[in-house]
Design a protein around this motif. Structure first.
Motif, PDB file in Angstrom:
ATOM      1  N   TYR A   1      -2.181  -2.971  24.576  1.00 16.02           N
ATOM      2  CA  TYR A   1      -2.632  -3.744  26.002  1.00 16.02           C
ATOM      3  C   TYR A   1      -3.693  -4.656  25.574  1.00 16.02           C
ATOM      4  O   TYR A   1      -4.101  -4.762  24.496  1.00 16.02           O
ATOM      5  CB  TYR A   1      -2.906  -2.470  26.786  1.00 16.02           C
ATOM      6  CG  TYR A   1      -4.444  -1.815  26.426  1.00 16.02           C
ATOM      7  CD1 TYR A   1      -5.435  -1.706  27.513  1.00 16.02           C
ATOM      8  CD2 TYR A   1      -4.655  -1.258  25.359  1.00 16.02           C
ATOM      9  CE1 TYR A   1      -6.578  -1.024  27.510  1.00 16.02           C
ATOM     10  CE2 TYR A   1      -5.855  -0.567  25.057  1.00 16.02           C
ATOM     11  CZ  TYR A   1      -6.746  -0.520  26.169  1.00 16.02           C
ATOM     12  OH  TYR A   1      -7.958   0.141  25.938  1.00 16.02           O
ATOM     13  N   ALA A   2      -4.366  -5.160  26.806  1.00 19.05           N
ATOM     14  CA  ALA A   2      -5.412  -6.220  26.469  1.00 19.05           C
ATOM     15  C   ALA A   2      -6.793  -5.803  26.596  1.00 19.05           C
ATOM     16  O   ALA A   2      -7.680  -6.508  26.498  1.00 19.05           O
ATOM     17  CB  ALA A   2      -5.299  -7.305  27.564  1.00 19.05           C
ATOM     18  N   GLY A   3      -6.784  -4.379  26.436  1.00 22.54           N
ATOM     19  CA  GLY A   3      -8.143  -3.709  26.467  1.00 22.54           C
ATOM     20  C   GLY A   3      -8.566  -3.681  24.894  1.00 22.54           C
ATOM     21  O   GLY A   3      -7.954  -4.111  24.151  1.00 22.54           O
ATOM     22  N   GLU A   4      -9.946  -3.106  24.723  1.00 15.19           N
ATOM     23  CA  GLU A   4     -10.262  -3.086  23.518  1.00 15.19           C
ATOM     24  C   GLU A   4     -10.699  -1.586  22.998  1.00 15.19           C
ATOM     25  O   GLU A   4     -10.860  -1.495  21.772  1.00 15.19           O
ATOM     26  CB  GLU A   4     -11.934  -3.908  23.664  1.00 15.19           C
ATOM     27  CG  GLU A   4     -11.798  -5.292  24.005  1.00 15.19           C
ATOM     28  CD  GLU A   4     -13.323  -5.933  23.772  1.00 15.19           C
ATOM     29  OE1 GLU A   4     -14.291  -5.054  23.762  1.00 15.19           O
ATOM     30  OE2 GLU A   4     -13.278  -6.961  23.848  1.00 15.19           O
ATOM     31  N   ARG A   5     -10.306  -0.567  23.749  1.00 15.32           N
ATOM     32  CA  ARG A   5     -10.674   0.776  23.306  1.00 15.32           C
ATOM     33  C   ARG A   5      -9.371   1.446  23.005  1.00 15.32           C
ATOM     34  O   ARG A   5      -8.236   1.048  23.426  1.00 15.32           O
ATOM     35  CB  ARG A   5     -11.186   1.607  24.522  1.00 15.32           C
ATOM     36  CG  ARG A   5     -12.568   1.069  24.784  1.00 15.32           C
ATOM     37  CD  ARG A   5     -13.268   2.276  25.648  1.00 15.32           C
ATOM     38  NE  ARG A   5     -12.438   2.254  27.107  1.00 15.32           N
ATOM     39  CZ  ARG A   5     -12.657   3.216  28.045  1.00 15.32           C
ATOM     40  NH1 ARG A   5     -13.553   4.075  27.877  1.00 15.32           N
ATOM     41  NH2 ARG A   5     -11.946   3.086  28.971  1.00 15.32           N
ATOM     42  N   HIS A   6      -9.465   2.514  22.080  1.00 15.34           N
ATOM     43  CA  HIS A   6      -8.480   3.222  21.631  1.00 15.34           C
ATOM     44  C   HIS A   6      -8.154   4.565  22.670  1.00 15.34           C
ATOM     45  O   HIS A   6      -9.220   5.288  22.898  1.00 15.34           O
ATOM     46  CB  HIS A   6      -8.467   3.869  20.370  1.00 15.34           C
ATOM     47  CG  HIS A   6      -8.346   2.725  19.421  1.00 15.34           C
ATOM     48  ND1 HIS A   6      -7.371   2.889  18.236  1.00 15.34           N
ATOM     49  CD2 HIS A   6      -8.937   1.655  19.109  1.00 15.34           C
ATOM     50  CE1 HIS A   6      -7.542   1.905  17.466  1.00 15.34           C
ATOM     51  NE2 HIS A   6      -8.213   1.220  18.021  1.00 15.34           N
ATOM     52  N   ILE A   7      -7.128   4.579  23.499  1.00 20.39           N
ATOM     53  CA  ILE A   7      -7.207   5.665  24.478  1.00 20.39           C
ATOM     54  C   ILE A   7      -5.894   6.405  24.335  1.00 20.39           C
ATOM     55  O   ILE A   7      -4.643   5.975  24.382  1.00 20.39           O
ATOM     56  CB  ILE A   7      -7.213   5.113  25.676  1.00 20.39           C
ATOM     57  CG1 ILE A   7      -8.326   3.998  26.081  1.00 20.39           C
ATOM     58  CG2 ILE A   7      -7.247   6.100  27.018  1.00 20.39           C
ATOM     59  CD1 ILE A   7      -8.324   3.247  27.530  1.00 20.39           C
ATOM     60  N   PRO A   8      -6.276   7.935  24.189  1.00 19.38           N
ATOM     61  CA  PRO A   8      -5.057   8.603  24.089  1.00 19.38           C
ATOM     62  C   PRO A   8      -4.307   9.257  25.184  1.00 19.38           C
ATOM     63  O   PRO A   8      -5.219   9.214  26.311  1.00 19.38           O
ATOM     64  CB  PRO A   8      -5.401  10.052  23.541  1.00 19.38           C
ATOM     65  CG  PRO A   8      -7.136  10.018  23.553  1.00 19.38           C
ATOM     66  CD  PRO A   8      -7.301   8.633  23.743  1.00 19.38           C
ATOM     67  N   MET A   9      -3.083   9.092  25.583  1.00 17.16           N
ATOM     68  CA  MET A   9      -2.321   9.140  26.872  1.00 17.16           C
ATOM     69  C   MET A   9      -1.382  10.392  26.667  1.00 17.16           C
ATOM     70  O   MET A   9      -1.359  11.182  25.777  1.00 17.16           O
ATOM     71  CB  MET A   9      -1.875   7.989  27.173  1.00 17.16           C
ATOM     72  CG  MET A   9      -2.753   6.838  27.450  1.00 17.16           C
ATOM     73  SD  MET A   9      -1.809   5.227  27.808  1.00 17.16           S
ATOM     74  CE  MET A   9      -1.363   5.564  29.324  1.00 17.16           C
ATOM     75  N   ALA A  10      -0.945  10.676  27.836  1.00 18.62           N
ATOM     76  CA  ALA A  10       0.058  11.671  27.837  1.00 18.62           C
ATOM     77  C   ALA A  10       1.334  11.634  26.928  1.00 18.62           C
ATOM     78  O   ALA A  10       1.557  10.697  26.737  1.00 18.62           O
ATOM     79  CB  ALA A  10       0.555  11.859  29.405  1.00 18.62           C
ATOM     80  N   GLN A  11       1.948  12.852  26.527  1.00 17.88           N
ATOM     81  CA  GLN A  11       3.049  12.797  25.813  1.00 17.88           C
ATOM     82  C   GLN A  11       3.016  12.144  24.560  1.00 17.88           C
ATOM     83  O   GLN A  11       3.963  11.651  23.852  1.00 17.88           O
ATOM     84  CB  GLN A  11       4.038  12.339  26.688  1.00 17.88           C
ATOM     85  CG  GLN A  11       4.416  13.378  27.897  1.00 17.88           C
ATOM     86  CD  GLN A  11       5.485  12.697  28.801  1.00 17.88           C
ATOM     87  OE1 GLN A  11       5.233  12.083  29.654  1.00 17.88           O
ATOM     88  NE2 GLN A  11       6.798  12.856  28.360  1.00 17.88           N
ATOM     89  N   GLY A  12       1.746  12.237  23.876  1.00 20.17           N
ATOM     90  CA  GLY A  12       1.599  11.681  22.210  1.00 20.17           C
ATOM     91  C   GLY A  12       1.541  10.066  22.403  1.00 20.17           C
ATOM     92  O   GLY A  12       1.117   9.363  21.151  1.00 20.17           O
ATOM     93  N   LEU A  13       1.509   9.644  23.805  1.00 20.67           N
ATOM     94  CA  LEU A  13       1.241   8.039  23.696  1.00 20.67           C
ATOM     95  C   LEU A  13      -0.169   7.799  23.472  1.00 20.67           C
ATOM     96  O   LEU A  13      -1.125   8.281  23.857  1.00 20.67           O
ATOM     97  CB  LEU A  13       1.565   7.476  25.068  1.00 20.67           C
ATOM     98  CG  LEU A  13       1.401   6.031  25.490  1.00 20.67           C
ATOM     99  CD1 LEU A  13       2.423   5.216  24.611  1.00 20.67           C
ATOM    100  CD2 LEU A  13       1.850   5.755  26.707  1.00 20.67           C
ATOM    101  N   ARG A  14      -0.471   6.258  22.815  1.00 25.88           N
ATOM    102  CA  ARG A  14      -1.818   5.856  22.662  1.00 25.88           C
ATOM    103  C   ARG A  14      -1.561   4.529  23.080  1.00 25.88           C
ATOM    104  O   ARG A  14      -1.025   3.874  22.567  1.00 25.88           O
ATOM    105  CB  ARG A  14      -2.105   6.282  21.120  1.00 25.88           C
ATOM    106  CG  ARG A  14      -3.452   6.175  20.738  1.00 25.88           C
ATOM    107  CD  ARG A  14      -3.907   6.465  19.369  1.00 25.88           C
ATOM    108  NE  ARG A  14      -5.581   6.560  19.138  1.00 25.88           N
ATOM    109  CZ  ARG A  14      -6.189   7.387  19.509  1.00 25.88           C
ATOM    110  NH1 ARG A  14      -5.697   8.342  19.851  1.00 25.88           N
ATOM    111  NH2 ARG A  14      -7.546   7.512  19.077  1.00 25.88           N
ATOM    112  N   ALA A  15      -2.792   4.194  23.672  1.00 28.68           N
ATOM    113  CA  ALA A  15      -2.879   2.811  24.101  1.00 28.68           C
ATOM    114  C   ALA A  15      -4.073   2.146  23.094  1.00 28.68           C
ATOM    115  O   ALA A  15      -5.097   2.622  22.812  1.00 28.68           O
ATOM    116  CB  ALA A  15      -3.636   2.835  25.372  1.00 28.68           C
ATOM    117  N   ILE A  16      -3.633   0.989  22.533  1.00 28.42           N
ATOM    118  CA  ILE A  16      -4.560   0.182  21.296  1.00 28.42           C
ATOM    119  C   ILE A  16      -4.506  -1.012  21.630  1.00 28.42           C
ATOM    120  O   ILE A  16      -3.362  -1.530  22.126  1.00 28.42           O
ATOM    121  CB  ILE A  16      -4.147   0.700  19.983  1.00 28.42           C
ATOM    122  CG1 ILE A  16      -2.744   0.414  19.719  1.00 28.42           C
ATOM    123  CG2 ILE A  16      -4.188   2.420  19.796  1.00 28.42           C
ATOM    124  CD1 ILE A  16      -2.121   0.597  18.384  1.00 28.42           C
TER     125      ILE A  16
END
Length: 391
Positions: free
Chosen positions: A360-375
């Motif tokens: 995604y267009a953000g700057e943080r590493h964010i753990p999400m539901a069901q093992g998904l990670r936003a980076i």
């Protein structure tokens, strides 16, 4: 000048193979890279678009016999398709003389043409490497928006202004349409192919609808397929195939189509500035294509890219099947608020993904539901580069 990652890949390949074929569209930096390698060892360089250099190879063995022990660099080698049989003999002769590796570096801008020409003659003697346009980790994370807007062709990216960059890309497109493509043989009206290319840019990242494209151009579906094959062969368009393992699901069968360089997408649509781009409906498809090309380029050698979509709405933008058997599911969104649909989680279950990411267009590493990670994109590229480095 940027240090291109392909430089080390080519050098390593030359240490283990007699011949290396470096593929990439025109103006991507292949010649600059080859000449830099040539400075480091005894070598000769021939540009086979120049008549004088082609004349040197009228009797190729007479010339190449004298170059034994040197790295012979042949640029735009698809111009002399009959040369590959001679190269096979040259490689075998040099092996007997003790020169087993690093003999030929062949540059070309038409992938299928070159693969067809060289596969039979040089089987077991050659390594194929594709050189993409400039990558984010080559230019720096702080250049992300500029690279996305202008694309990765060095002259476009490094132009003094957005206006100058757009002018370069416009000239690049015109040259391909009016000179480079006719030189390969196809007799396609430049205006028609230009309209087709622009139509692909308008639908960036969409499913291929050959019937709609054919109707818009006033040609047959078969002709549309021929146009698409040509642009794919020139490494200017990507045809991303659907994942096909789930036999029990009603899967979308049509490929997704991307103009591979984001700068060319924007030039085809007349989007000169970031403001132009952010206000245009193609912004989401452009961002997806930009990230997708970077991720595929960073993936380990042998990784296979797909997308996944079912009639029931399960969908993943990019599925990477990695050489060791792992499957990664990657969703790409131009947003600073990380969120995916239920369809993404369903797709991850369907394909039994080992890892799921949201780029995604953000700057943080964010753990999400069901093992998904936003980076961020740069972090995803680091992860894939790490897999490549570790073998």
């Amino acid at each position: 000048m940027y240090i291109r990652q392909a430089n080390q890949i080519v050098l390593s390949a030359l240490e283990s193979q007699a011949a290396v074929v470096l593929l990439g569209p025109r103006q991507v930096g292949k010649t600059t890279l080859a000449l830099r390698i040539a400075e480091q060892q005894p070598s000769v360089y021939l540009d086979l678009e120049r008549n004088a250099d082609r004349q040197i190879l009228i009797e190729p063995d007479l010339y190449l016999d004298e170059q034994a022990g040197k790295l012979v660099i042949l640029d735009e080698v698809q111009q002399l398709p009959g040369l590959f049989k001679s190269l096979r003999g040259q490689i075998d002769v040099r092996r007997r003389l003790g020169f087993r590796t690093g003999q030929f570096l062949l540059l070309g801008s038409a992938s299928n043409v070159l693969l067809h020409q060289s596969s039979e003659s040089l089987a077991g003697r050659v390594r194929y490497i594709e050189m993409p346009p400039l990558l984010l980790d080559e230019v720096g994370e702080d250049q992300l928006n500029g690279l996305w807007l202008r694309g990765g062709f060095p002259d476009s990216f490094q132009a003094d202004t957005d206006k100058a960059s757009m002018a370069w890309r416009t000239d690049f497109l015109r040259t391909y349409l009016e000179r480079d493509i006719p030189a390969l043989g196809p007799r396609i009206p430049a205006a028609t192919l230009g309209r087709f290319w622009t139509m692909l840019a308008h639908s960036q990242g969409g499913l291929l609808n050959a019937a709609a494209l054919a109707e818009g151009l006033g040609v047959s579906g078969q002709t549309v397929g021929r146009y698409l094959d040509l642009l794919v062969d020139l490494m200017l368009v990507r045809r991303l195939q659907p994942w096909h393992k789930n036999v029990g699901k009603r899967l979308v069968r049509s490929p997704k189509v991307f103009v591979r360089d984001s700068g060319l997408v924007h030039a085809l649509l007349g989007l000169e500035t970031m403001e132009d781009l952010l206000g245009h409906p193609v912004v989401g498809g452009s961002w997806e294509g930009f990230c997708l090309e970077a991720l595929i380029a960073a993936a380990p050698t042998g990784a296979e890219p797909f997308f996944y979509r079912t009639a029931a709405g399960a969908e993943v933008d990019l599925v990477l099947r990695l050489p060791r058997g792992e499957t990664w599911a990657i969703e790409i969104k131009r947003t600073t608020t990380p969120k995916v649909s239920r369809g993404f989680h369903l797709a991850v279950e369907d394909i039994k993904a080992d890892r799921s990411l949201l780029v995604y267009a953000g700057e943080r590493h964010i753990p999400m539901a069901q093992g998904l990670r936003a980076i961020p994109l740069a972090a995803a590229l680091d992860m894939l580069r790490g897999l490549r480095r570790n073998g």
